[in-house]
Enzyme design. Structure first.
Site, short mmCIF file in Angstrom:
data_model
loop_
_atom_site.label_atom_id
_atom_site.label_comp_id
_atom_site.label_asym_id
_atom_site.label_seq_id
_atom_site.Cartn_x
_atom_site.Cartn_y
_atom_site.Cartn_z
N LYS A 29 5.84 -8.02 2.58
CA LYS A 29 5.59 -7.77 4.00
C LYS A 29 4.41 -8.63 4.46
CE LYS A 29 4.81 -3.33 3.68
NZ LYS A 29 4.74 -3.36 2.20
N GLY B 31 0.81 -1.20 0.00
CA GLY B 31 0.00 0.00 0.00
C GLY B 31 0.85 1.26 0.00
N HIS C 47 3.66 4.72 2.63
CA HIS C 47 4.87 4.34 3.36
C HIS C 47 6.13 4.88 2.69
CE1 HIS C 47 2.26 1.76 5.61
NE2 HIS C 47 2.03 0.96 4.59
N HIS D 260 0.47 1.00 9.75
CA HIS D 260 -0.83 1.47 9.27
C HIS D 260 -1.62 2.11 10.40
CE1 HIS D 260 0.27 -2.04 6.72
NE2 HIS D 260 -0.08 -1.22 5.76
N ASP E 127 -1.39 -8.39 1.12
CA ASP E 127 -0.15 -8.49 0.36
C ASP E 127 0.21 -9.95 0.11
OD1 ASP E 127 -0.23 -5.80 0.96
OD2 ASP E 127 1.90 -5.65 1.43
#
Length: 329
Positions: A104, A53, A56, A215, A109
């Site tokens: 990760k 996502g 980051h 997150h 993911d």
């Protein structure tokens, strides 16, 4: 909410366009912005591909280039990229030696990269990063979260790939680096996702979230704000206890900012972490400090310790030229 954006619907594409214009000497965008890839591919080299996502940054796109990743797939903010993005990336950067996914440990993911590995043409292997010692499970994961230690894996394995390592040896090296790496984070404020327009969680002026995820996931506990010395001691203590007998010899100490913490405070935290690491009898052989694996505009930081061997040191020191990491060139 005050953000430098045009609209919440275009924030990712607008950012990627600017990113690729700023670093056009290093990377190019794939079709429909499904991925960014290294501009000059090295024939016969195992392709390293990661992603996750957005929010980051500079992870992962900022680590595309010589000595690290060949491609990175950006999802929407805090949302996994889709399998078709990863398949497109493999097709673009696999020059015949296979591809290694660095993933990760977050449920979306893992699932999407697994689907892509099954559907991709050519040989694909996966390294799963799960360096966070704070909690075993969260809303996003089954098992430990993959956090700032992912950068360490990408740098060391990326150098080994640049040196000509084959797919099996690179996967083994990535698994080894991950096994010797531990991280823990602390948040002083929440982050604000553009689409939500408000902080992800509420936290008092005198509070901090010990063990927070990247997150904004809850950590070990909500506690009163402490001194930097006390915070660093708790975080490094948890990391070293988790490493157990493996915590010996030379280490890499990495203090990572979450996006809103100034460099002055990050270096202060590094200095405090050094005290705890050296008090445990470890020698700090390599260091990294800065905002590399962020959580939008969250204030706070994480500490990562990697137990090094000679091979890992050599590949950490090897030349790298990406948007976010550059040395030895």
């Amino acid at each position: 909410m005050k953000k430098l954006i045009n609209s919440v619907d275009t924030v990712l594409s607008d950012s990627l366009h600017g990113f690729c214009r700023a670093h056009g000497d290093i990377l190019v965008a794939g079709d429909d912005l499904k991925f960014v890839r290294r501009k000059d591919l090295k024939q016969g080299k195992v392709a390293l591909i990661s992603g996750g996502g957005s929010g980051h940054e500079p992870l992962h796109g900022g680590f595309v280039g010589h000595g690290m990743l060949d491609a990175a797939c950006p999802g929407q903010v805090f949302t996994s990229p889709t399998p078709d993005q990863m398949i497109a990336a493999v097709e673009a950067v696999d020059t015949g030696a296979g591809a290694l996914f660095i993933v990760k440990n977050y449920e979306g993911d893992v699932m999407n990269f697994e689907m892509a590995a099954e559907m991709a043409v050519g040989e694909v292997a996966t390294v799963l990063t799960n360096d966070d010692v704070a909690v075993e499970d969260s809303l996003y994961t089954t098992g430990r979260r993959g956090v700032a230690g992912t950068l360490v894996v990408e740098k060391i394995v990326g150098a080994a790939a640049e040196a000509g390592g084959d797919l099996a040896s690179l996967k083994a090296l990535g698994d080894k680096v991950n096994a010797r790496t531990r991280s823990m984070g602390v948040a002083l404020t929440s982050c604000t996702v553009p689409a939500a327009g408000k902080p992800m969680f509420e936290i008092g002026d005198g509070e901090m979230e010990m063990g927070v995820g990247i997150h904004g996931e809850p950590g070990r506990r909500r506690v009163q704000l402490a001194t930097a010395e006390e915070i660093a001691a708790e975080m490094t203590g948890a990391i070293l206890r988790d490493l157990g007998e493996a915590a010996s010899g030379e280490v890499l100490l990495f203090v990572n900012g979450f996006g809103a913490t100034p460099a002055m405070e990050l270096y202060l935290m590094y200095g405090e972490a050094v005290k705890s690491v050296e008090a445990a009898g470890l020698s700090i052989a390599r260091s990294l400090v800065g905002n590399y694996v962020t959580a939008l505009d969250m204030a706070g930081c994480s500490i990562t310790v990697t137990v090094l061997d000679e091979e890992m040191k050599r590949f950490w020191d090897a030349s790298v030229h990406t948007a976010a990491l550059r040395w030895g060139m």
